[in-house]
Design a protein around this motif. Sequence first.
Motif, PDB file in Angstrom:
ATOM      1  N   ARG A  33      39.537 -19.964   1.499  1.00  0.00           N
ATOM      2  CA  ARG A  33      40.424 -19.937   2.668  1.00  0.00           C
ATOM      3  C   ARG A  33      40.585 -21.361   3.178  1.00  0.00           C
ATOM      4  O   ARG A  33      39.751 -22.226   2.910  1.00  0.00           O
ATOM      5  CB  ARG A  33      39.825 -19.068   3.768  1.00  0.00           C
ATOM      6  N   ILE A  34      41.646 -21.574   3.943  1.00  0.00           N
ATOM      7  CA  ILE A  34      41.863 -22.881   4.560  1.00  0.00           C
ATOM      8  C   ILE A  34      40.704 -23.185   5.508  1.00  0.00           C
ATOM      9  O   ILE A  34      40.230 -22.304   6.220  1.00  0.00           O
ATOM     10  CB  ILE A  34      43.210 -22.901   5.318  1.00  0.00           C
ATOM     11  N   ILE A  61      44.710 -31.679  -2.208  1.00  0.00           N
ATOM     12  CA  ILE A  61      46.111 -32.017  -2.451  1.00  0.00           C
ATOM     13  C   ILE A  61      46.980 -30.864  -1.963  1.00  0.00           C
ATOM     14  O   ILE A  61      46.721 -29.709  -2.289  1.00  0.00           O
ATOM     15  CB  ILE A  61      46.376 -32.242  -3.961  1.00  0.00           C
ATOM     16  N   ASP A  62      48.015 -31.180  -1.186  1.00  0.00           N
ATOM     17  CA  ASP A  62      48.995 -30.184  -0.761  1.00  0.00           C
ATOM     18  C   ASP A  62      50.073 -30.132  -1.845  1.00  0.00           C
ATOM     19  O   ASP A  62      50.839 -31.097  -1.997  1.00  0.00           O
ATOM     20  CB  ASP A  62      49.588 -30.574   0.594  1.00  0.00           C
ATOM     21  N   ILE A  80      43.101 -22.537  -0.811  1.00  0.00           N
ATOM     22  CA  ILE A  80      42.770 -23.775  -1.528  1.00  0.00           C
ATOM     23  C   ILE A  80      42.201 -23.341  -2.871  1.00  0.00           C
ATOM     24  O   ILE A  80      41.170 -22.667  -2.929  1.00  0.00           O
ATOM     25  CB  ILE A  80      41.741 -24.629  -0.765  1.00  0.00           C
ATOM     26  N   ILE A  81      42.887 -23.690  -3.940  1.00  0.00           N
ATOM     27  CA  ILE A  81      42.398 -23.393  -5.284  1.00  0.00           C
ATOM     28  C   ILE A  81      41.606 -24.608  -5.746  1.00  0.00           C
ATOM     29  O   ILE A  81      42.153 -25.713  -5.857  1.00  0.00           O
ATOM     30  CB  ILE A  81      43.559 -23.092  -6.263  1.00  0.00           C
ATOM     31  N   ILE A  82      40.311 -24.406  -5.972  1.00  0.00           N
ATOM     32  CA  ILE A  82      39.445 -25.494  -6.429  1.00  0.00           C
ATOM     33  C   ILE A  82      39.518 -25.534  -7.954  1.00  0.00           C
ATOM     34  O   ILE A  82      39.201 -24.550  -8.624  1.00  0.00           O
ATOM     35  CB  ILE A  82      37.978 -25.289  -5.981  1.00  0.00           C
ATOM     36  N   GLY A  91      40.863 -29.759  -4.699  1.00  0.00           N
ATOM     37  CA  GLY A  91      41.409 -28.538  -4.122  1.00  0.00           C
ATOM     38  C   GLY A  91      42.913 -28.652  -4.001  1.00  0.00           C
ATOM     39  O   GLY A  91      43.435 -29.700  -3.615  1.00  0.00           O
ATOM     40  N   LEU A  92      43.616 -27.577  -4.336  1.00  0.00           N
ATOM     41  CA  LEU A  92      45.073 -27.541  -4.261  1.00  0.00           C
ATOM     42  C   LEU A  92      45.484 -26.533  -3.195  1.00  0.00           C
ATOM     43  O   LEU A  92      45.163 -25.347  -3.319  1.00  0.00           O
ATOM     44  CB  LEU A  92      45.666 -27.130  -5.613  1.00  0.00           C
TER      45      LEU A  92
END
Length: 160
Positions: A33-34, A61-62, A80-82, A91-92
């Motif tokens: 989660r954010i 990174i956004d 956030i995909i690590i 993290g994306l």
Amino acid sequence: MEHSTGNYLKVIVFQLQDEEYALPVEYVSAIERIQPITRVPRAEEFVKGVINLRGVIIPIIDLRLRFGMVETELTEENRIIIVKKNGFEVGLIVDTASDVIDLALDEMEPNPEVVGSEAADYIDGVSKIEDRLLILLDLKKILISDQYTQAVKEEGQKPL
């Protein structure tokens, strides 16, 4: 295209704006989660900062900004995909993360020539599944930037 099992590639599906994207699951270590992000001075605009995830400092990174899309306010839906590649973890930020599916490699089409889209530079291929169009991203191209290349040289790390 990267590694796969048989004639399939297992991917995680996520959304940015109204498009569905995919990344190979083998590079995904977590989906979070954010959480509060600490800004990093003089970082590129798409680098939102860093988080402390279970004692590990991870750059964030956004992907909307990386692809030249309009930035939106973060909500409970964002994830956030690590991802981890060659020991480098990042993290994306994505709008939502939805599925893990198998993509048939023989149905994958190469990167289409898209005019005027920054995201096109990061595409590894496109796959149509029923009425869905999934864009497979090239993780290496997303992560590499001029600052990354400089940091690798300075720290003597192995590049992606």
